[in-house]
Design a protein around this motif. Structure first.
Motif, short mmCIF file in Angstrom:
data_model
loop_
_atom_site.label_atom_id
_atom_site.label_comp_id
_atom_site.label_asym_id
_atom_site.label_seq_id
_atom_site.Cartn_x
_atom_site.Cartn_y
_atom_site.Cartn_z
N SER A 162 18.70 -5.04 55.59
CA SER A 162 18.29 -3.70 55.17
C SER A 162 19.54 -2.86 54.95
O SER A 162 20.66 -3.26 55.32
CB SER A 162 17.42 -3.05 56.24
OG SER A 162 18.19 -2.78 57.40
N ILE A 181 25.29 -1.50 57.02
CA ILE A 181 26.40 -0.60 57.35
C ILE A 181 27.30 -1.14 58.47
O ILE A 181 28.52 -1.20 58.31
CB ILE A 181 25.85 0.80 57.69
CG1 ILE A 181 25.31 1.44 56.40
CG2 ILE A 181 26.94 1.69 58.28
CD1 ILE A 181 24.59 2.74 56.60
N LYS A 199 17.06 6.74 53.18
CA LYS A 199 17.26 5.91 54.37
C LYS A 199 18.69 5.99 54.88
O LYS A 199 18.94 5.80 56.07
CB LYS A 199 16.90 4.46 54.06
CG LYS A 199 15.42 4.25 53.74
CD LYS A 199 15.15 2.80 53.36
CE LYS A 199 13.68 2.61 53.00
NZ LYS A 199 13.40 1.21 52.57
N LEU A 200 19.63 6.27 53.98
CA LEU A 200 21.02 6.37 54.38
C LEU A 200 21.30 7.62 55.21
O LEU A 200 22.19 7.62 56.07
CB LEU A 200 21.93 6.41 53.15
CG LEU A 200 22.32 5.10 52.49
CD1 LEU A 200 23.21 5.38 51.29
CD2 LEU A 200 23.02 4.17 53.46
N GLN A 255 24.45 7.54 60.93
CA GLN A 255 23.61 6.39 61.24
C GLN A 255 23.59 6.17 62.75
O GLN A 255 24.59 6.34 63.43
CB GLN A 255 24.15 5.14 60.55
CG GLN A 255 24.01 5.17 59.04
CD GLN A 255 22.59 4.90 58.60
OE1 GLN A 255 21.91 4.06 59.15
NE2 GLN A 255 22.14 5.63 57.61
N ASN A 271 19.08 10.69 59.26
CA ASN A 271 19.40 11.25 60.58
C ASN A 271 20.04 12.63 60.52
O ASN A 271 20.42 13.18 61.55
CB ASN A 271 20.30 10.29 61.35
CG ASN A 271 19.52 9.08 61.86
OD1 ASN A 271 18.43 9.22 62.39
ND2 ASN A 271 20.08 7.90 61.68
N VAL A 316 22.64 3.13 64.82
CA VAL A 316 22.22 1.73 64.88
C VAL A 316 22.98 1.02 65.99
O VAL A 316 24.08 1.43 66.38
CB VAL A 316 22.47 1.01 63.54
CG1 VAL A 316 21.62 1.60 62.44
CG2 VAL A 316 23.94 1.06 63.15
N ASN A 331 20.37 -0.16 56.50
CA ASN A 331 20.92 0.25 57.78
C ASN A 331 21.58 -0.90 58.51
O ASN A 331 22.53 -0.70 59.28
CB ASN A 331 19.82 0.88 58.65
CG ASN A 331 19.39 2.24 58.14
OD1 ASN A 331 20.15 2.92 57.45
ND2 ASN A 331 18.17 2.64 58.44
N GLU A 332 21.12 -2.12 58.29
CA GLU A 332 21.79 -3.28 58.88
C GLU A 332 23.11 -3.57 58.19
O GLU A 332 24.07 -4.04 58.81
CB GLU A 332 20.88 -4.51 58.77
CG GLU A 332 19.68 -4.48 59.71
CD GLU A 332 18.72 -5.62 59.48
OE1 GLU A 332 18.02 -6.01 60.44
OE2 GLU A 332 18.65 -6.12 58.33
#
Length: 354
Positions: free
Chosen positions: A248, A253, A51-52, A163, A55, A165, A250-251
């Motif tokens: 999460s 970061i 997930k990290l 990332q 991308n 986001v 991603n949140e």
């Protein structure tokens, strides 16, 4: 060797965990992609860790789910059985990754040197990195590239996780005022690395009183982490905010990115902070900053590793193996509140603002 470099067209990487180690991998990955732009890269990685880095569109990820080990072995084998790789980078020492390496068809299989390996790692490789004592993990992973002809001047020290986001949306979601807060990640997955409840409370109150910054606690969704936060909060005199188990990966970061700094024992968020250039006040004793510190913030860390070796284990620094951990129950108590406060003052005097 330069002629050999031109022939590398198909690369396999085995590195399944952990979150911190995936961050350590970024300079290696960015260097590899830059120096071999036409090569096909396959990365066998853990499901959470993917997930990290999901991308990175030019990398073929094969997921290894540690909770479904047997099925994951089958999935890995099914995906790689027909591929002839030019080089395998076996960048993790474990029985699990050894099994996966045995599936890989590659004439070159690169792994750790003897002093850094265990779990029969050396039986699954035919080339090793150079043995360098006290090398940081980032530099150790980059040294895998030396074996295929790259030099230190080729290294690209880039921690970009790519990332994508909406930072403002995430900060708004948790009612966080950009650059007006600090973070405490109180727990590591290894409980021996955790500082005391009272010490965290005293340091948090000091920062709030002196600098008028908001205090947010972050952590995993485990009951242990949640309970630890409530114990710290019960000892604090000032208000703090709870994000433990609420974000999460991603949140987390952008939350780390726009913090003034983060306080934490050796754990994943320390290395996420490195990836977004946020200062880290690291609390080290079980592990050391030479091997596993926040790469760009080691000067702000308290490192009692060598003291713990002598005082609690009667081991000389030069005799401690690269992977040795000070797991004595009193190790983290060697870190004093006043020493942490001095580091925090020095960070805030620097005045880092994103």
């Amino acid at each position: 060797m330069q002629n050999y470099i031109q022939k590398i067209e198909n690369i396999c990487i085995i590195k399944t965990s952990s979150l911190g180690d995936i961050c350590h991998m970024m300079p290696f990955i960015h260097t590899l992609r830059s120096k071999f732009p036409k090569a096909k890269i396959t990365w066998i990685i853990g499901s959470q860790e993917k997930k990290l880095v999901e991308n990175f569109k030019d990398i073929n990820f094969i997921i290894f789910n540690k909770s479904k080990t047997f099925k994951s072995y089958i999935e890995v084998y099914r995906n790689i059985k027909k591929i002839k790789f030019d080089v395998l980078f076996l960048m993790q020492v474990s029985t699990r990754t050894n099994v996966m390496a045995s599936f890989i068809s590659s004439s070159i299989k690169i792994g750790f040197d003897k002093d850094k390996s265990s779990e029969l790692h050396s039986f699954f490789i035919n080339r090793t990195i150079k043995p360098i004592r006290d090398n940081h993990m980032v530099d150790t992973l980059l040294s895998f590239l030396d074996v295929i002809g790259l030099e230190k001047s080729d290294y690209i020290y880039n921690w970009d996780l790519q990332q994508k986001v909406d930072s403002k949306k995430i900060l708004d979601k948790f009612s966080i005022d950009k650059n007006n807060y600090f973070l405490i990640n109180a727990c590591s997955r290894d409980k021996n690395r955790n500082w005391s409840v009272e010490n965290y409370a005293n340091v948090a109150d000091y920062i709030i009183n002196k600098y008028s910054l908001c205090c947010f606690f972050i952590g995993s969704n485990s009951e242990y982490d949640k309970n630890y936060f409530h114990l710290i909060k019960s000892k604090m005199k000032r208000k703090s905010f709870n994000l433990v188990g609420k974000t999460s990966i991603n949140e987390l970061i952008p939350i780390i990115k726009y913090a003034r700094f983060i306080i934490s024992p050796d754990s994943g968020p320390i290395h996420l902070a490195t990836s977004v250039d946020t200062p880290v006040v690291g609390l080290y004793g079980v592990t050391n900053t030479r091997r596993a510190g926040p790469y760009n913030s080691k000067e702000y860390c308290i490192d009692m590793y060598d003291d713990a070796l002598v005082k609690l284990s009667n081991i000389k620094k030069e005799n401690a193996k690269w992977r040795y951990k000070n797991k004595h129950k009193d190790t983290m108590s060697l870190i004093k509140v006043d020493d942490v406060i001095k580091k925090i003052d020095s960070v805030l005097e620097l005045g880092k603002i994103n």
